[in-house]
Design an enzyme around this catalytic site. Structure first.
Site, mmCIF file in Angstrom:
data_model
loop_
_atom_site.group_PDB
_atom_site.id
_atom_site.type_symbol
_atom_site.label_atom_id
_atom_site.label_comp_id
_atom_site.label_asym_id
_atom_site.label_seq_id
_atom_site.Cartn_x
_atom_site.Cartn_y
_atom_site.Cartn_z
ATOM 1 N N ASP A 49 0.716 -1.242 -0.015
ATOM 2 C CA ASP A 49 -0.036 -0.040 0.021
ATOM 3 C C ASP A 49 0.984 1.193 -0.070
ATOM 4 O OD1 ASP A 49 -2.529 -1.492 -0.103
ATOM 5 O OD2 ASP A 49 -3.230 -0.790 1.687
ATOM 6 N N ASN A 92 -4.576 -2.157 -4.841
ATOM 7 C CA ASN A 92 -5.825 -2.088 -3.969
ATOM 8 C C ASN A 92 -5.701 -1.072 -2.876
ATOM 9 O OD1 ASN A 92 -8.550 -2.744 -3.351
ATOM 10 N ND2 ASN A 92 -7.894 -4.784 -2.632
ATOM 11 N N GLY A 94 -6.741 1.714 -0.732
ATOM 12 C CA GLY A 94 -7.841 2.859 -0.600
ATOM 13 C C GLY A 94 -7.082 3.967 -0.162
ATOM 14 N N ASP A 319 -11.139 -2.485 11.019
ATOM 15 C CA ASP A 319 -9.882 -3.313 10.543
ATOM 16 C C ASP A 319 -9.809 -4.203 11.679
ATOM 17 O OD1 ASP A 319 -10.140 -1.865 8.312
ATOM 18 O OD2 ASP A 319 -8.295 -1.029 8.451
ATOM 19 N N GLU A 347 -11.308 -5.147 0.851
ATOM 20 C CA GLU A 347 -10.490 -5.848 0.242
ATOM 21 C C GLU A 347 -11.203 -7.152 -0.519
ATOM 22 O OE1 GLU A 347 -9.607 -4.314 2.306
ATOM 23 O OE2 GLU A 347 -7.279 -4.059 2.447
ATOM 24 N N HIS A 393 -5.302 -9.449 2.980
ATOM 25 C CA HIS A 393 -4.182 -9.528 4.088
ATOM 26 C C HIS A 393 -4.843 -9.818 5.441
ATOM 27 C CE1 HIS A 393 -4.657 -4.999 5.158
ATOM 28 N NE2 HIS A 393 -5.709 -5.378 4.257
ATOM 29 N N ARG A 394 -5.949 -8.983 5.810
ATOM 30 C CA ARG A 394 -6.510 -9.250 7.264
ATOM 31 C C ARG A 394 -7.035 -10.707 7.357
ATOM 32 N NH1 ARG A 394 -5.210 -4.691 9.130
ATOM 33 N NH2 ARG A 394 -5.463 -2.911 7.958
ATOM 34 N N LYS A 418 0.216 -6.402 1.871
ATOM 35 C CA LYS A 418 -0.617 -5.293 1.553
ATOM 36 C C LYS A 418 -0.278 -4.271 2.468
ATOM 37 C CE LYS A 418 -5.301 -3.309 0.137
ATOM 38 N NZ LYS A 418 -5.370 -2.343 1.286
HETATM 39 O O1 LIG Z 1 -8.610 6.317 6.257
HETATM 40 C C1 LIG Z 1 -7.848 5.116 6.567
HETATM 41 O O2 LIG Z 1 -6.674 5.000 6.422
HETATM 42 C C2 LIG Z 1 -8.793 3.895 6.347
HETATM 43 C C3 LIG Z 1 -10.052 4.117 6.829
HETATM 44 C C4 LIG Z 1 -10.923 2.914 6.969
HETATM 45 O O3 LIG Z 1 -11.780 2.737 5.970
HETATM 46 P P1 LIG Z 1 -13.292 3.160 5.687
HETATM 47 O O4 LIG Z 1 -13.547 4.445 5.990
HETATM 48 O O5 LIG Z 1 -13.510 2.729 4.279
HETATM 49 O O6 LIG Z 1 -13.994 2.183 6.797
HETATM 50 C C5 LIG Z 1 -10.071 1.517 7.087
HETATM 51 O O7 LIG Z 1 -10.769 0.363 6.781
HETATM 52 C C6 LIG Z 1 -8.899 1.371 6.321
HETATM 53 O O8 LIG Z 1 -8.211 0.316 6.478
HETATM 54 C C7 LIG Z 1 -7.973 2.689 6.529
HETATM 55 C C1 LIG Z 2 -9.784 -1.657 4.233
HETATM 56 C C2 LIG Z 2 -8.251 -1.727 4.262
HETATM 57 O O1 LIG Z 2 -7.479 -0.845 3.230
HETATM 58 P P1 LIG Z 2 -7.920 0.080 2.406
HETATM 59 O O2 LIG Z 2 -6.976 1.352 2.992
HETATM 60 O O3 LIG Z 2 -7.444 -0.305 1.120
HETATM 61 O O4 LIG Z 2 -9.244 0.633 2.186
HETATM 62 C C3 LIG Z 2 -7.555 -2.446 5.347
HETATM 63 O O5 LIG Z 2 -6.239 -2.409 5.330
HETATM 64 O O6 LIG Z 2 -7.955 -3.215 6.100
#
Ligand SMILES: O=C(O)C1=C[C@@H](OP(=O)(O)O)[C@@H](O)[C@H](O)C1
Ligand SMILES: C=C(OP(=O)(O)O)C(=O)O
Length: 438
Positions: A49, A92, A94, A319, A347, A393-394, A418
């Site tokens: 990531d 992947n 986010g 998470d 994921e 990963h989780r 990840k």
């Molecule tokens: O902003 C962040 O760093 C994250 C927010 C969360 O996602 P959501 O806001 O989609 O729940 C979490 O699940 C992700 O792993 C990291």
């Molecule tokens: C949801 C997760 O990742 P992302 O930052 O891609 O949303 C995660 O790490 O559990």
């Protein structure tokens, strides 16, 4: 398909140095790249990531260079990326995709953003809708509301923005980090419910390290005052990942302990630190210091299970909540995890994946749109089960805990890259007694 066989573990004990926080690492990389001045970052997570974010920033013309053994120097570009046309592949991640979409929408350039097939199934429509309110020009290249995206040059106009926050908090976080680049005052209203709130707090805390403040009332109105500029604080240390801590702490709570994680402690800025409250509610013994947390199991109960079930609202720890689902296998009674609808768009569909794999072990599982209910079998867990990990990963990390009850096979263990490439090595270091030696 490759796999990893985990033998039965009778006891865990030891100290684990945590990798850097994923959420802080990717925020700091982005803010350092946008800031005035250079930032020396220490403790950055090295994983897929963060690699996606680093590679994207380099493509956008940001100078990044290693310093000493583990430091990284990011040369800030004062709010304007030098490269005005780029194709970015973001895997992947986010925490790379959503904030970069928001920032690039304000950059007056042509950008193409894509990811792995699963990323193209993860929604982004609420963020795009919000950005269009300031006249950003973004088009969908595949399905409406999902990546891949094309960002076009546009004249950004200040507006009162409304954004939905019930699918992912990353949309609001991305918007908050991007909007100061306009220099204009902006107000954001969150429409309806905001999930995963601690991640928005984390965003504001990282922005503050670069001198930019956000005013907010309750969780609905956010204001960015005009004329703010990201300024490098010089050096930044990134704390250990609280979500990654959850697997080791759960292991200590299930199988003796103590297990100590080093890198996060009672003053952590990460929401997932509150995983320990759930563990304590299950009966675990927790101790915390400035930058460590230790978990150990309570004395064994008459039933043979060390922990007891909980009914827990997990919205603030989406998470680490996954770790509770497998910890529930070692708890007396039925554990209910509530308010976890966001699991469905991460994921993988984590409610479905978790249900399938827990059932293979003999647990009774009930699930709905936003909850999961787990009852462990009366007798031992089914042994030598093949756990599928769904490129998540989780899933791989959570199901390593099954080895504290029975031998288990984890399919595609490398998916941990990840966020935690050497997870299984670190897990093996706290294992003190294999079945063969017992
Ligand atoms: O902003 C962040 O760093 C994250 C927010 C969360 O996602 P959501 O806001 O989609 O729940 C979490 O699940 C992700 O792993 C990291
Ligand atoms: C949801 C997760 O990742 P992302 O930052 O891609 O949303 C995660 O790490 O559990």
């Amino acid at each position: 398909m490759n796999w990893l066989d985990l033998p039965l573990v009778r006891q865990v004990r030891g100290v684990v140095q945590l990798p850097g926080s994923k959420s802080i690492s990717n925020r700091i990389l982005l803010l350092a790249a946008l800031a005035e001045g250079a930032t020396l970052i220490r403790g950055l997570l090295a994983s897929d990531d963060t690699q996606q974010m680093l590679a994207a920033l380099e493509r956008l013309g940001v100078n990044i260079a290693p310093v000493d053994q583990e430091g990284l120097r990011v040369e800030g570009c004062k709010g304007v990326f030098p490269v005005k046309e780029a194709e970015l592949f973001l895997g992947n991640a986010g925490t790379a995709f959503r904030p970069l979409t928001a920032v690039l929408a304000l950059m007056q350039g042509h950008y193409h953003l894509s990811g792995v097939p699963r990323m193209h199934e993860r929604p982004i429509g609420d963020l795009v809708d919000a950005l269009r309110q300031v006249n950003a020009a973004i088009s969908y290249l595949g399905q409406e509301g999902f990546p891949p995206l094309e960002v076009h040059p546009a004249t950004i106009r200040p507006a009162d923005i409304s954004i939905k926050g019930d699918i992912s908090s990353q949309f609001l976080s991305g918007l908050l980090m991007a909007l100061p680049l306009t220099g204009e005052a902006m107000a954001i209203t969150v429409n309806g419910n905001l999930i995963s709130k601690p991640y928005v707090e984390l965003t504001m805390a990282q922005m503050a390290r670069f001198g930019v403040r956000v005013e907010h009332t309750a969780w609905q109105h956010f204001v960015l005052p005009a004329g703010q500029v990201y300024r490098s604080p010089g050096e930044i240390m990134i704390e250990g990942d609280a979500s990654s801590a959850s697997y080791f702490l759960a292991a200590g709570a299930i199988a003796g302990g103590p297990v100590r994680v080093v890198g996060v402690g009672k003053n952590s800025s990460q929401g997932d630190i509150r995983f320990v409250e759930a563990l304590e509610a299950m009966g675990a013994r927790i101790e915390m210091g400035e930058d460590w947390i230790e978990a150990s199991a309570p004395p064994p109960r008459a039933t043979g299970k060390a922990l007891h079930a909980i009914d827990f609202d997990c919205n603030h720890i989406p998470d680490a909540a996954m770790t509770l689902a497998t910890t529930a296998l070692f708890a007396e009674g039925t554990t209910t995890l509530r308010n976890i609808a966001s699991w469905r768009v991460k994921e993988t569909d984590r409610i479905a994946a978790m249900s399938n794999e827990l059932r293979k072990l003999g647990a009774q599982v009930e699930s709905g749109e936003d909850f999961l209910r787990v009852t462990p079998p009366d007798g031992p867990l089914t042994s030598h089960v093949d756990i599928d990990t769904y490129d998540d990963h989780r899933m791989a990390m959570c199901f390593s805990l099954v080895s504290l009850g029975v031998p288990v096979r984890i399919n595609d263990p490398a998916c941990v890259a990840k966020t935690f490439p050497d997870y299984f090595e670190k897990f093996s270091k706290i294992v003190h007694q294999h079945a063969a030696q017992a």
